[in-house]
Design a protein around this motif. Sequence first.
Motif, mmCIF file in Angstrom:
data_model
loop_
_atom_site.group_PDB
_atom_site.id
_atom_site.type_symbol
_atom_site.label_atom_id
_atom_site.label_comp_id
_atom_site.label_asym_id
_atom_site.label_seq_id
_atom_site.Cartn_x
_atom_site.Cartn_y
_atom_site.Cartn_z
ATOM 1 N N GLY A 1 4.372 4.119 -3.396
ATOM 2 C CA GLY A 1 3.866 5.274 -3.517
ATOM 3 C C GLY A 1 4.342 6.213 -4.629
ATOM 4 O O GLY A 1 3.931 6.759 -5.499
ATOM 5 N N SER A 2 5.726 6.354 -4.782
ATOM 6 C CA SER A 2 6.468 7.028 -5.558
ATOM 7 C C SER A 2 6.252 6.569 -7.088
ATOM 8 O O SER A 2 6.342 7.468 -8.032
ATOM 9 N N THR A 3 6.378 5.108 -7.315
ATOM 10 C CA THR A 3 6.311 4.707 -8.480
ATOM 11 C C THR A 3 4.873 4.897 -9.034
ATOM 12 O O THR A 3 4.515 4.724 -10.385
ATOM 13 N N ILE A 4 3.740 4.681 -8.328
ATOM 14 C CA ILE A 4 2.367 4.884 -8.686
ATOM 15 C C ILE A 4 2.051 6.279 -9.193
ATOM 16 O O ILE A 4 1.736 6.364 -10.003
ATOM 17 N N LEU B 1 1.049 -1.297 -0.072
ATOM 18 C CA LEU B 1 0.074 0.027 -0.006
ATOM 19 C C LEU B 1 1.009 1.210 0.036
ATOM 20 O O LEU B 1 1.991 1.264 0.722
ATOM 21 N N PRO B 2 0.298 2.180 -0.692
ATOM 22 C CA PRO B 2 1.311 3.603 -0.802
ATOM 23 C C PRO B 2 1.381 4.238 0.651
ATOM 24 O O PRO B 2 1.187 5.464 0.500
ATOM 25 N N ILE B 3 1.630 3.598 1.524
ATOM 26 C CA ILE B 3 1.716 4.356 2.804
ATOM 27 C C ILE B 3 3.114 4.228 3.593
ATOM 28 O O ILE B 3 3.101 4.979 4.651
ATOM 29 N N SER B 4 4.125 4.022 2.997
ATOM 30 C CA SER B 4 5.303 3.688 3.572
ATOM 31 C C SER B 4 5.635 2.838 4.739
ATOM 32 O O SER B 4 5.252 3.126 5.797
ATOM 33 N N SER B 5 6.352 1.884 4.405
ATOM 34 C CA SER B 5 6.538 0.803 5.335
ATOM 35 C C SER B 5 7.514 1.346 6.304
ATOM 36 O O SER B 5 7.775 0.879 7.342
ATOM 37 N N THR B 6 8.546 2.171 5.741
ATOM 38 C CA THR B 6 9.576 2.515 6.617
ATOM 39 C C THR B 6 9.102 3.419 7.785
ATOM 40 O O THR B 6 9.342 3.478 8.958
ATOM 41 N N GLY B 7 7.926 4.354 7.345
ATOM 42 C CA GLY B 7 7.504 5.129 8.440
ATOM 43 C C GLY B 7 6.687 4.241 9.450
ATOM 44 O O GLY B 7 6.929 4.434 10.901
ATOM 45 N N HIS B 8 6.012 3.213 9.109
ATOM 46 C CA HIS B 8 5.480 2.286 9.968
ATOM 47 C C HIS B 8 6.319 1.589 10.844
ATOM 48 O O HIS B 8 6.142 1.318 11.918
ATOM 49 N N ALA C 1 8.029 13.488 4.520
ATOM 50 C CA ALA C 1 7.785 12.737 3.099
ATOM 51 C C ALA C 1 6.249 12.133 3.438
ATOM 52 O O ALA C 1 5.781 12.260 2.157
ATOM 53 N N LEU C 2 6.036 11.558 4.141
ATOM 54 C CA LEU C 2 4.744 11.065 4.360
ATOM 55 C C LEU C 2 3.529 12.315 3.992
ATOM 56 O O LEU C 2 2.637 12.021 3.191
ATOM 57 N N ILE C 3 3.679 13.351 4.556
ATOM 58 C CA ILE C 3 2.802 14.478 4.343
ATOM 59 C C ILE C 3 2.701 14.901 3.010
ATOM 60 O O ILE C 3 1.954 15.345 2.295
ATOM 61 N N VAL C 4 3.978 15.251 2.480
ATOM 62 C CA VAL C 4 4.086 15.794 0.968
ATOM 63 C C VAL C 4 3.584 14.955 0.015
ATOM 64 O O VAL C 4 2.756 15.222 -0.890
ATOM 65 N N TYR C 5 3.717 13.727 0.089
ATOM 66 C CA TYR C 5 3.469 12.489 -0.810
ATOM 67 C C TYR C 5 1.960 12.317 -0.540
ATOM 68 O O TYR C 5 1.133 11.758 -1.730
ATOM 69 N N GLY C 6 1.559 12.632 0.573
ATOM 70 C CA GLY C 6 -0.203 12.514 1.012
ATOM 71 C C GLY C 6 -0.777 13.273 0.048
ATOM 72 O O GLY C 6 -1.661 13.234 -0.671
ATOM 73 N N VAL C 7 -0.254 14.638 0.250
ATOM 74 C CA VAL C 7 -0.778 15.843 -0.439
ATOM 75 C C VAL C 7 -0.676 15.669 -1.985
ATOM 76 O O VAL C 7 -1.691 15.771 -2.754
ATOM 77 N N ALA C 8 0.486 14.989 -2.522
ATOM 78 C CA ALA C 8 0.411 14.823 -3.794
ATOM 79 C C ALA C 8 -0.387 13.733 -4.403
ATOM 80 O O ALA C 8 -0.966 13.803 -5.550
ATOM 81 N N LEU D 1 12.932 8.812 -6.095
ATOM 82 C CA LEU D 1 12.121 9.499 -4.869
ATOM 83 C C LEU D 1 12.091 8.841 -3.573
ATOM 84 O O LEU D 1 12.187 9.001 -2.361
ATOM 85 N N SER D 2 12.025 7.373 -3.743
ATOM 86 C CA SER D 2 11.586 6.557 -2.819
ATOM 87 C C SER D 2 13.011 6.323 -1.720
ATOM 88 O O SER D 2 12.839 5.629 -0.748
#
Length: 316
Positions: free
Chosen positions: A211-214, A22-29, A122-129, A201-202
């Motif tokens: 997320g970045s590739t999608i 899912l495009p929600i960042s495994s690293t962040g979690h 990064a989570l916020i910026v690409y969430g907005v994107a 970007l990832s």
Amino acid sequence: MDPIELLKSAFLGLVEGITEWLPISSTGHMILVDEFMKLNVSTEFMNMFLVVIQLGAILAVCVLFFHDLNPFSPRKGKEGRRATWALWGKIVLACLPAAIIGIPLDDFMEEHLYNGTVVALALIVYGVAFIVIELWRKRALPARLAAASTVPGGRPAGAHFATPAAADASDSADDTDFGAITRVEDLPVKTAFGIGCFQVLSLIPGTSRSGSTIIGGLLLGCTRSVASKFTFFLAIPVMFGASALKLVKYVVLDGGTFGTGELAIMGVGCLVAFVVSLLAIKWLMGFVRKHTFIAFGVYRIVLGIVVLAYFLLLTA
């Protein structure tokens, strides 16, 4: 072997299996999980484990898309085998930008970018994107559909967007999954390379590889289904390469070893990541045919704010 440590490993595998695709960042979690639930292992092993656990997730892709990716499948004729080899060529080409940039900078990024603030931003910026891109696509749809309806075959030559791919395959699908590229097999070489450039970007933690590739796929004219599927395929060489690199660094450079406990932790984490990934990938492929990525964008923004607030309070 401590059962508690195995349960922790299983939970990390659960998180990996869901968040990797899912495009929600495994690293962040993983960073959040590590803050509240630490494995009783060395720092070197943990750094390696968080990458190698992805092997379980990537095996799920190999199983689910075995026919698509296997050029030697007896169900394929000459043209099918040729198309599969061409697809692998596009996959390898798309992986080159991230490999060329990421491998030399791996140590630098691990030292300077793997922190809560970078991940949160990064989570916020690409969430907005995600939200902006989906709203843009929604506004563009009526005009594209009108243009397509006036052209024989329904897809104007060179159009960035065309008729909904999902609608072609199922009457129950809505009009939200649309794009000029409706099949992975039709992905042009230059588009595959462009998606690979977005994958760079990832390298920033929190961006999310998927997320970045999608996002790249959507901007370059793919349907959400095609962008997601090609993202899964790109993960195969990327994750195998990253895992091999981490294993070599752990054993050769850090002098790490694998005892019974470490092997058990690795095995449980990878197994759970594999099983959960099977379910997550199937769910996502069904979801994107009828829904936008806006929900993921909102989730990323909320998670990013939570992560940022937590680490700001922690350092206050």
